[in-house]
Design a protein around this motif. Structure first.
Motif, PDB file in Angstrom:
ATOM      1  N   ARG A  89       0.834  -1.209   0.000  1.00  0.00           N
ATOM      2  CA  ARG A  89       0.000   0.000   0.000  1.00  0.00           C
ATOM      3  C   ARG A  89       0.866   1.256   0.000  1.00  0.00           C
ATOM      4  O   ARG A  89       0.510   2.269  -0.594  1.00  0.00           O
ATOM      5  N   LEU A 111       1.467   2.013  -3.453  1.00  0.00           N
ATOM      6  CA  LEU A 111       0.237   2.527  -4.057  1.00  0.00           C
ATOM      7  C   LEU A 111       0.137   4.034  -3.796  1.00  0.00           C
ATOM      8  O   LEU A 111      -0.106   4.814  -4.714  1.00  0.00           O
ATOM      9  N   GLU A 112       0.359   4.426  -2.549  1.00  0.00           N
ATOM     10  CA  GLU A 112       0.278   5.835  -2.178  1.00  0.00           C
ATOM     11  C   GLU A 112       1.402   6.643  -2.833  1.00  0.00           C
ATOM     12  O   GLU A 112       1.211   7.799  -3.191  1.00  0.00           O
ATOM     13  N   LYS A 123      -7.811   3.764  -7.084  1.00  0.00           N
ATOM     14  CA  LYS A 123      -6.966   2.991  -6.170  1.00  0.00           C
ATOM     15  C   LYS A 123      -7.722   1.755  -5.710  1.00  0.00           C
ATOM     16  O   LYS A 123      -8.907   1.825  -5.384  1.00  0.00           O
ATOM     17  N   GLY A 133      -7.176  -1.399  -2.976  1.00  0.00           N
ATOM     18  CA  GLY A 133      -6.374  -1.924  -1.871  1.00  0.00           C
ATOM     19  C   GLY A 133      -7.062  -1.572  -0.573  1.00  0.00           C
ATOM     20  O   GLY A 133      -8.085  -0.882  -0.554  1.00  0.00           O
ATOM     21  N   THR A 134      -6.508  -2.013   0.545  1.00  0.00           N
ATOM     22  CA  THR A 134      -7.098  -1.765   1.848  1.00  0.00           C
ATOM     23  C   THR A 134      -7.409  -0.281   2.014  1.00  0.00           C
ATOM     24  O   THR A 134      -6.563   0.558   1.775  1.00  0.00           O
ATOM     25  N   VAL A 150      -3.008  -2.792  -5.140  1.00  0.00           N
ATOM     26  CA  VAL A 150      -2.106  -3.600  -4.337  1.00  0.00           C
ATOM     27  C   VAL A 150      -2.302  -5.051  -4.782  1.00  0.00           C
ATOM     28  O   VAL A 150      -3.438  -5.490  -5.023  1.00  0.00           O
TER      29      VAL A 150
END
Length: 195
Positions: free
Chosen positions: A29, A32-33, A44, A46-47, A63
Motif C-alpha cells: 500500500r 500505491l500511495e 486505487k 487496496g485496503t 495492491v
C-alpha cells in the motif's frame, strides 16, 4: 517482458496509459500511495479503497493482494511492479503484460539504468557509503561520521535490520543534536509521507 523500476519510468507509463485501459499492480500500500499522485484519475484498489472501486475508471493502481477484485475487467495493458514475485491470483485479462523489476533473473527486453534516470532528471544523484566499524557501538560510529562530514551528509537514509535498531539509532542521533526519524511497515501512511 520488461524489467525496470516503475518509479524510475513513470513518465513513460503516463504516455502509454493516456489512450488505454490500464492496471498497475504494486506489492504494498505504501507503493500505491507513492505512485498514485503520478496517475491522477486512476482508481486505487487496496485496503481502505476497496469499497469505492469505480469499474468505469480508465486506469487502476492496485495492491497485489487486491487485484482479484478486478478479475472481471479486461485491460489493454497491465504493469506488474516487483515482477520477480509470482503474478497475483485472479489476475484480469489483458492484451499486453509488462513485468517490471530491478532484480529479475531473466534477461530484460528493456533497461533503464539509474545513471540514465539521473541524466534525464528523474532521479537525484546520490552516494552510497558503507562504513567499516571496528570499535565502539555502531550507532555512535555512524553518528560520529555524520557529525564530522556535515556538508557531505545533508540527507541520509539508513536501513536497519530491526525496528528496535532503527529506534535506538534515531535516539542516538537526536541525543547528538541531529534531526532523525524512523519508519517501518506499521508506520501510518500520513507519517511515512511526512518523513
Amino acid at each position: 517482458m520488461f524489467h525496470f523500476r516503475l518509479g524510475s519510468i513513470g513518465f513513460v507509463l503516463l504516455r502509454l496509459c493516456s489512450a488505454s485501459k490500464v492496471l498497475i499492480t504494486v506489492p504494498l500500500r505504501a507503493l500505491l500511495e507513492q505512485f498514485a499522485p503520478d496517475f491522477p484519475g486512476f482508481c486505487k484498489v487496496g485496503t481502505g479503497y476497496n469499497k469505492q472501486i469505480d469499474i468505469n475508471a480508465k486506469g487502476f493502481i492496485a495492491v497485489t493482494d487486491s487485484v482479484y477484485l478486478l478479475k472481471n475487467l479486461e485491460f489493454d495493458a497491465i504493469f506488474v511492479d516487483e515482477a520477480h514475485h509470482p503474478l497475483p491470483t485472479g489476475m484480469p485479462k489483458c492484451e499486453e503484460l509488462y513485468q517490471l523489476s530491478a532484480t529479475h533473473k531473466d534477461e530484460p527486453d528493456f533497461r533503464y539504468t539509474m545513471g540514465q534516470a539521473i541524466e534525464d532528471g528523474i532521479l537525484s544523484d546520490y552516494d552510497i557509503t558503507v562504513p567499516a566499524i571496528s570499535r565502539h557501538h555502531s550507532y555512535v560510529c555512524l553518528a560520529d561520521l555524520l557529525l564530522k562530514q556535515p556538508r557531505r551528509f545533508r540527507r541520509v537514509l539508513a536501513y536497519c535490520n530491526k525496528v528496535a535498531e532503527a529506534k535506538r539509532f534515531q535516539m542516538v542521533l537526536e541525543e547528538l543534536g541531529l534531526a532523525a526519524w524512523h519508519i517501518n511497515a506499521k508506520t501510518r501512511p500520513t507519517i511515512r509521507q511526512a518523513v
